[in-house]
Design an enzyme around this catalytic site. Structure first.
Site, PDB file in Angstrom:
ATOM      1  CE  LYS A  16      -8.648   3.304   6.910  1.00 55.47           C
ATOM      2  NZ  LYS A  16      -7.825   4.516   7.009  1.00 55.47           N
ATOM      3  CG  ASP A  69      -8.412   4.411  10.525  1.00 57.62           C
ATOM      4  OD1 ASP A  69      -9.644   4.451  10.339  1.00 57.62           O
ATOM      5  OD2 ASP A  69      -7.588   4.548   9.605  1.00 57.62           O
ATOM      6  CB  ILE A  88      -6.288   3.205  -3.325  1.00 61.40           C
ATOM      7  CG1 ILE A  88      -5.515   4.450  -2.888  1.00 61.40           C
ATOM      8  CG2 ILE A  88      -5.441   2.313  -4.209  1.00 61.40           C
ATOM      9  CD1 ILE A  88      -4.347   4.125  -1.973  1.00 61.40           C
ATOM     10  N   GLY A  95      -9.106   4.936   1.279  1.00 60.37           N
ATOM     11  CA  GLY A  95      -9.808   6.049   0.615  1.00 60.37           C
ATOM     12  C   GLY A  95     -10.177   5.754  -0.817  1.00 60.37           C
ATOM     13  CE  LYS A 140     -12.110   4.399   8.921  1.00 63.44           C
ATOM     14  NZ  LYS A 140     -11.778   5.570   8.178  1.00 63.44           N
ATOM     15  CB  VAL A 144      -9.706  -0.540   2.796  1.00 60.63           C
ATOM     16  CG1 VAL A 144      -8.217  -0.823   2.816  1.00 60.63           C
ATOM     17  CG2 VAL A 144     -10.426  -1.387   3.835  1.00 60.63           C
ATOM     18  CB  VAL A 179     -16.863  10.821   3.322  1.00 62.74           C
ATOM     19  CG1 VAL A 179     -17.106   9.825   2.189  1.00 62.74           C
ATOM     20  CG2 VAL A 179     -15.463  10.644   3.889  1.00 62.74           C
ATOM     21  CD  GLU A 216     -12.410  -0.454  -3.352  1.00 60.30           C
ATOM     22  OE1 GLU A 216     -12.742  -1.458  -3.989  1.00 60.30           O
ATOM     23  OE2 GLU A 216     -11.338  -0.354  -2.726  1.00 60.30           O
TER      24      GLU A 216
HETATM   25  N1  HSE Z   1      -8.622   8.810   9.377  1.00 62.34           N
HETATM   26  C1  HSE Z   1      -8.418   8.001   8.225  1.00 62.34           C
HETATM   27  C2  HSE Z   1      -6.959   8.156   7.783  1.00 62.34           C
HETATM   28  C3  HSE Z   1      -9.353   8.434   7.132  1.00 62.34           C
HETATM   29  O1  HSE Z   1      -6.272   9.052   8.286  1.00 62.34           O
HETATM   30  O2  HSE Z   1      -6.504   7.385   6.968  1.00 62.34           O
HETATM   31  C4  HSE Z   1      -9.490   7.466   6.011  1.00 62.34           C
HETATM   32  O3  HSE Z   1      -9.960   6.238   6.442  1.00 62.34           O
END
Ligand code: HSE
Length: 441
Positions: free
Chosen positions: A205, A201, A136, A134, A105, A132, A14, A129
């Site tokens: 989010k 993950d 969007i 990516g 997150k 959550v 990123v 932003e």
């Molecule tokens: N590892 C996360 C996913 C990356 O696969 O969505 C983006 O938060």
């Protein structure tokens, strides 16, 4: 033209995306912000490591204080991930009077309360932003576009890796491990991919999405989480035969008693459901709100450039705030201010035991006479009614796979029936259980 200097913590996927966007879109950014955004320093762990992006001499440092305590740096961009060092760095940056942008997150889901409070005390912004879905802009949509509405339910695909894995297994028949390896190679997965496939993950989010949508403080422990690890290509093929697609969904809904129901787990969706058409690492969040009805936010949820866009747009927002403040105008921070989660009431998630679903079961049993009778008896004893059933034998295996679709039953009845089934000597492997989407979804 005025220059606003930023410092970046971490130059992974990123971080490289952010640097590329700042470089490649610099003219557009200058026009939109009326200032030059300049990266003064980037913190890395190892100066000699090969990078996704070339950096000018002297930009990289291994000394955090060169970012966190440099008086010229106005904005710190936290992209190191994790929750321990990242928390310390964000606190140090805020204490040193810097605004912070993060895509972390896990950090916000676990320590958001303390960090937003700290940012408020310091009069600095903490934007997220990129944390959550990516690229969007779903958090902006909820905080601004839907600010006048009441969200009743949201349901989303917010982990790109899990979606990529399920989609590859379904469409290309890939084995689970191979699909996970591909998601890692494409840069979608977390450093520890078990966070992706285990559902944590997505729960991080969901905690952020639900906090903003329902105005309540949602912590991880109020979310029921189940991953996709037990699902096999066979289950996805059978689901397809039945007219369904499996997706890992993050769901938050307001119950009858106004308590929130929060969960992350795989779901069987009818093949024509709007979320069934979300392929690869794409994300989508479907929101149902009182006045607007359904609205959906769709796009790339992971990866260098999509998440880079979200982070860079947050940097631009902070830059505008800085310019407005120094010009003595009313701050535009109102638009971008962190949610006042510190003033939100905590949520006690409703127990998933209150839910009812139809279920897909794949029971692995010894191929012996009487076994079908035992399975049916156990299910019947727990009040689990069978809607459909089929059986086959994997090539060369001595056991049978019994696929059973149940009628709608309570979580408690289903769990108790599976426990009893698996207690039998004829049960040779763990039962795969996937919930069907409730009819209103
Ligand atoms: N590892 C996360 C996913 C990356 O696969 O969505 C983006 O938060």
């Amino acid at each position: 033209m005025r220059s606003i200097k930023i410092g970046v913590l971490g130059l992974g996927n990123v971080g490289a995306g952010v640097l590329r966007i700042l470089r490649e879109h610099s003219q557009t950014l200058e026009q939109r912000v009326s200032a030059r955004i300049e990266v003064k320093r980037v913190l890395v762990r190892d100066l000699s490591r090969a990078r996704e992006i070339e950096t000018p001499e002297g930009l990289l440092t291994t000394d955090p204080s060169e970012v966190l305590e440099d008086p010229e740096i106005a904005v710190v961009v936290e992209l190191i991930g994790g929750t321990t060092t990242a928390k310390q760095f964000v606190e140090r940056a805020l204490a040193a009077g810097k605004h912070v942008v993060t895509a972390n997150k896990a950090l916000l889901a676990e320590h958001g309360d303390a960090l937003f409070q700290r940012a408020q005390e310091c009069g600095r912004e903490l934007l997220f932003e990129g944390a959550v879905a990516g690229g969007i802009p779903v958090l902006r949509a909820i905080r601004h576009g839907l600010a006048s509405d009441r969200v009743q339910r949201l349901c989303g695909i917010v982990n790109g890796t899990s979606n990529y894995v399920l989609d590859k297994m379904t469409r290309e028949g890939l084995a689970y491990a191979e699909a996970v390896a591909q998601a890692q190679a494409a840069g979608y997965a977390e450093a520890d991919p078990s966070l992706d496939v285990g559902g944590v993950d997505a729960a991080h989010k969901l905690a952020l999405l639900a906090s903003l949508s329902f105005g309540k403080r949602v912590t991880l422990d109020s979310i029921f989480v189940e991953g996709i690890e037990s699902i096999r290509a066979y289950d996805l093929a059978v689901a397809k035969d039945l007219g369904y697609v499996v997706r890992s969904l993050a769901i938050a809904s307001r119950g009858a008693d106004d308590r929130l129901q929060l969960r992350v787990h795989p779901v069987l969706l009818p093949h024509d459901h709007v979320l069934a058409g979300v392929h690869g690492a794409y994300n989508a969040v479907l929101v149902e709100s009182e006045a607007l009805g359904r609205s959906m936010y769709y796009g790339q949820g992971a990866g260098m450039m999509p998440t880079g866009v979200a982070v860079t747009s947050d940097i631009m927002d902070v830059a505008r705030t800085i310019l407005a403040n120094t010009a003595g105008q009313a701050s535009t921070a109102e638009d971008t201010a962190p949610p006042q989660v510190t003033r939100m009431a905590s949520v006690v998630g409703a127990s998933p035991d209150t839910l009812q679903h139809a279920n897909y079961l794949c029971v692995h049993v010894a191929h012996v006479s009487g076994v079908l009778g035992r399975v049916a008896t156990v299910l019947g004893a727990h009040g689990v009614s069978i809607a459909k059933m089929r059986q086959d034998h994997p090539e060369g295996a001595s056991h049978a796979r019994m696929v059973i679709v149940t009628e709608v039953v309570s979580e408690a009845a289903m769990a108790a029936a599976i426990t009893e089934l698996e207690r039998g000597d004829d049960c040779v492997e763990a039962t795969v259980r996937i919930r069907f989407m409730e009819p209103e979804g």
